[in-house]
Design an enzyme around this catalytic site. Structure first.
Site, PDB file in Angstrom:
ATOM      1  N   CYS A   1       0.820  -1.214   0.000  1.00 29.84           N
ATOM      2  CA  CYS A   1       0.000   0.000   0.000  1.00 29.84           C
ATOM      3  C   CYS A   1       0.849   1.258   0.000  1.00 29.84           C
ATOM      4  CB  CYS A   1      -0.949   0.007   1.187  1.00 29.84           C
ATOM      5  SG  CYS A   1      -0.117   0.178   2.783  1.00 29.84           S
TER       6      CYS A   1
ATOM      7  N   HIS B   1      -2.047   1.125   7.312  1.00 26.28           N
ATOM      8  CA  HIS B   1      -2.380   1.158   5.885  1.00 26.28           C
ATOM      9  C   HIS B   1      -2.202   2.567   5.333  1.00 26.28           C
ATOM     10  CE1 HIS B   1      -4.168  -0.214   2.181  1.00 26.28           C
ATOM     11  NE2 HIS B   1      -5.185   0.604   2.274  1.00 26.28           N
TER      12      HIS B   1
ATOM     13  N   ASN C   1      -7.968   4.630  -2.278  1.00 30.01           N
ATOM     14  CA  ASN C   1      -7.444   3.400  -1.706  1.00 30.01           C
ATOM     15  C   ASN C   1      -6.834   2.532  -2.817  1.00 30.01           C
ATOM     16  OD1 ASN C   1      -6.800   1.533   0.218  1.00 30.01           O
ATOM     17  ND2 ASN C   1      -8.892   0.995   0.753  1.00 30.01           N
TER      18      ASN C   1
END
Length: 456
Positions: free
Chosen positions: A81, A375, A397
Site C-alpha cells: 500500500c 495502511h 485506496n
C-alpha cells in the site's frame, strides 16, 4: 506430605491465578442477559449485530475541495500500500502539472528493487552486528524481520531516485507481485541462512571485509529469485503519453527508468517534502527518527515532525486546495464499514452490545499495540464547513475500483483525528516556523516501536 500441606503448597503455586472465590465473584457480577441476544451473538457476525442502524444511511459524497480523479489501483494480496499510495501521489502531481496527461506507473518494477535493497539492508545489518550474540535484541530483530513487503514513503523517495520509474506497460504485475506471501517466505528463509554464514565470516579477525564480498554472492541468489518471480527489470523502453481520454498526445520516445523519472517527477523527491505525524505519546513540535525505518541501507530513515492534529489538518487542507494529493496513513480497520467505504466512530456500537466501555485514548491505544499505522492511502479531498474546518475527508485506496466509494474511502473528521497517523507534505505548503522545527536533531526511536512496523 499431608493432605493439608499439599493443599497449602498448591495454593501457594496458584497465587495470581483464578481462584474459586474469584470465579464466583466474576460469575455473580454478570448482567442479566437476553437469551435472544446471546443466541444472536453466538450465531451471527459481531459487526452485523454491532452496526448502528441510525448511522447506516447514504454516505454524503460532496466535497468542497477535491483533487482530480485518477484510476484506482489494486495491490491485491500484497502489503505494498505504501508504494501504491506514493506512486498515486506522483501520478496525481504529474497530471496536475501537465494539465491533461495521464500515466500508470509500474509497482512491479519498483517492488523488485525494494526487495533487493531490503535484502541488502538485512545482510549488511548482520555484518555490522556480527560481534553481538545471536540472542542480542538488535540481532534478534534482524533475523525476525529479514524482509517484508510493507513500508513507508521513505522507500518511494529513495527507490525512485536511485532506480527511476517505468510505466505499467513496460513492467506489468506478475503473480508473485500480486501474491507476495510465498515469494517473501522463500527469500526470508534464504536470507536467514545467508545471514548466519556472514555472521561467522565477519566474526573472524579481519572477516568483515571478506563478509562484504560474500554478501555480493548472497545477493546474486536473491536477484535470481526476484528475476524469476517479478521479472528482470527493464533498462530502456519506448513510450508515448496519452490524455485523460486515452488519446495519444506525444510522439513515441525511448526512455530509461531514470529519464522517465525525470519526466514524471521533474525534481529530486528527497528534500522536497517533510513527514509529519500525530503521536500523542511524544512531545509535539519535536522531531523523531526510527532506527531501521528505511528500505535502503544507504537510504533515509523515517524522520518526522510530531504535530497536533490541528496542525496536520492545516497542512493537508493547504495542499488539497492547491490540487495536490498527499501520502497518508491510518489504522484503517477501526470502525470501517467496508461495504460503504466509510469510517465513522459511530459505525459499530461494541460497548452496548457487550455491556462494557472502551475508554482508551489515542496515546494509550498506541502504547498498548491496540492501534497503529497499518495502511497507507492517498489523501485526495476534504469537505470544509463555513469556518474552514474539516467535516470529512476522502482518500484513494488501493483495494480496487469495485470497493467502497468507487475505490475510495470517506472518513469523518472525528475518525480522522483518532486514527490518522502519518502525512507527507510538499514543503511549499508548510509554514516557515514548522520547516525550522523539522530541522531539529531527531530523537531516535526503537525499531520495535508500536507505530513503525510499516504500512501494508
Amino acid at each position: 506430605m499431608t493432605v493439608a500441606a499439599t493443599m497449602i503448597a498448591a495454593t501457594a503455586m496458584a497465587q495470581g491465578g483464578i481462584t474459586s472465590s474469584m470465579l464466583k465473584e466474576i460469575q455473580g457480577n454478570q448482567p442479566a442477559g437476553s437469551a435472544a441476544l446471546t443466541n444472536a451473538i453466538a450465531n451471527v457476525a459481531i459487526d452485523d449485530l454491532a452496526k448502528s442502524h441510525k448511522n447506516s444511511g447514504a454516505v454524503d459524497t460532496h466535497f468542497s475541495t477535491e483533487t482530480v480523479d485518477q484510476a484506482i489501483t489494486n495491490q491485491k494480496q500484497s502489503g505494498r500500500c505504501w508504494m501504491f499510495s506514493g506512486l498515486n501521489v506522483l501520478t496525481g502531481n504529474f497530471a496536475q502539472r501537465t494539465d491533461s496527461l495521464r500515466v500508470s506507473l509500474s509497482q512491479d518494477y519498483l517492488f523488485f528493487w525494494d526487495q533487493l535493497e531490503k535484502a541488502n539492508l538485512f545482510l549488511q545489518g548482520v555484518i555490522d552486528t556480527a560481534d553481538k550474540p545471536l540472542d542480542d535484541k538488535e540481532v534478534r530483530f534482524l533475523f525476525k524481520n529479514p524482509i517484508g513487503d510493507g513500508g513507508t514513503f521513505c522507500g518511494v523517495a529513495d527507490l525512485t531516485e536511485k532506480y527511476g520509474l517505468v510505466p505499467t506497460e513496460a513492467a506489468a504485475e506478475t503473480f508473485s507481485a500480486e501474491n507476495t506471501t510465498r515469494m517473501s517466505k522463500i527469500i526470508a528463509s534464504k536470507l536467514r541462512e545467508q545471514g548466519l554464514k556472514l555472521r561467522k565470516t565477519a566474526a573472524q579477525k579481519g572477516g568483515k571485509s571478506k563478509a562484504e564480498k560474500e554478501k555480493t554472492a548472497a545477493l546474486t541468489d536473491i536477484y535470481r529469485i526476484l528475476s524469476m518471480t517479478l521479472g528482470e527489470p527493464v533498462k530502456e523502453f519506448e513510450y508515448a503519453f496519452r490524455d485523460k481520454n486515452g488519446k495519444q498526445v506525444t510522439e513515441t520516445k525511448k526512455y530509461t527508468p531514470k529519464s522517465f523519472y525525470d519526466e514524471i517527477v521533474g525534481k529530486p523527491l528527497n528534500g522536497s517534502f517533510i513527514m509529519v505525524m500525530n503521536d500523542p505519546r511524544h512531545e509535539y513540535y519535536k522531531t523523531y527518527e526510527v532506527q531501521y525505518g528505511r528500505h535502503l541501507y544507504d537510504g533515509h530513515n523515517w524522520c518526522y515532525l510530531n504535530l497536533p492534529m490541528e496542525e496536520i489538518e492545516k497542512l493537508a487542507i493547504a495542499s488539497l486546495k492547491d490540487s495536490t494529493k498527499l501520502y497518508s496513513s491510518y489504522d484503517v480497520g477501526k470502525q470501517l464499514d467496508r461495504k460503504r467505504g466509510y469510517c465513522d466512530l459511530n459505525n459499530y456500537d461494541y460497548a452496548t452490545l457487550f455491556s462494557t466501555d472502551f475508554t482508551m485514548t489515542k496515546a494509550e491505544r498506541i502504547a498498548t499495540y491496540d492501534s497503529g499505522s497499518t495502511h497507507a492511502m492517498t489523501l485526495s479531498a476534504v469537505d470544509l464547513d463555513k469556518n474552514g474546518k474539516p467535516k470529512k475527508w476522502k482518500v484513494e485506496n488501493s483495494w480496487g475500483a469495485d470497493w467502497g466509494q468507487k475505490g475510495c474511502l470517506i472518513m469523518t473528521a472525528d475518525w480522522f483525528r483518532e486514527y490518522m497517523f502519518r502525512l507527507v507534505v510538499d514543503k511549499k505548503y508548510v509554514p516557515q516556523d514548522l520547516l525550522e522545527k523539522a530541522k531539529q536533531k531527531p530523537t531516535m526511536l526503537s525499531y520495535e516501536d508500536p507505530l513503525f512496523l510499516g504500512e501494508q
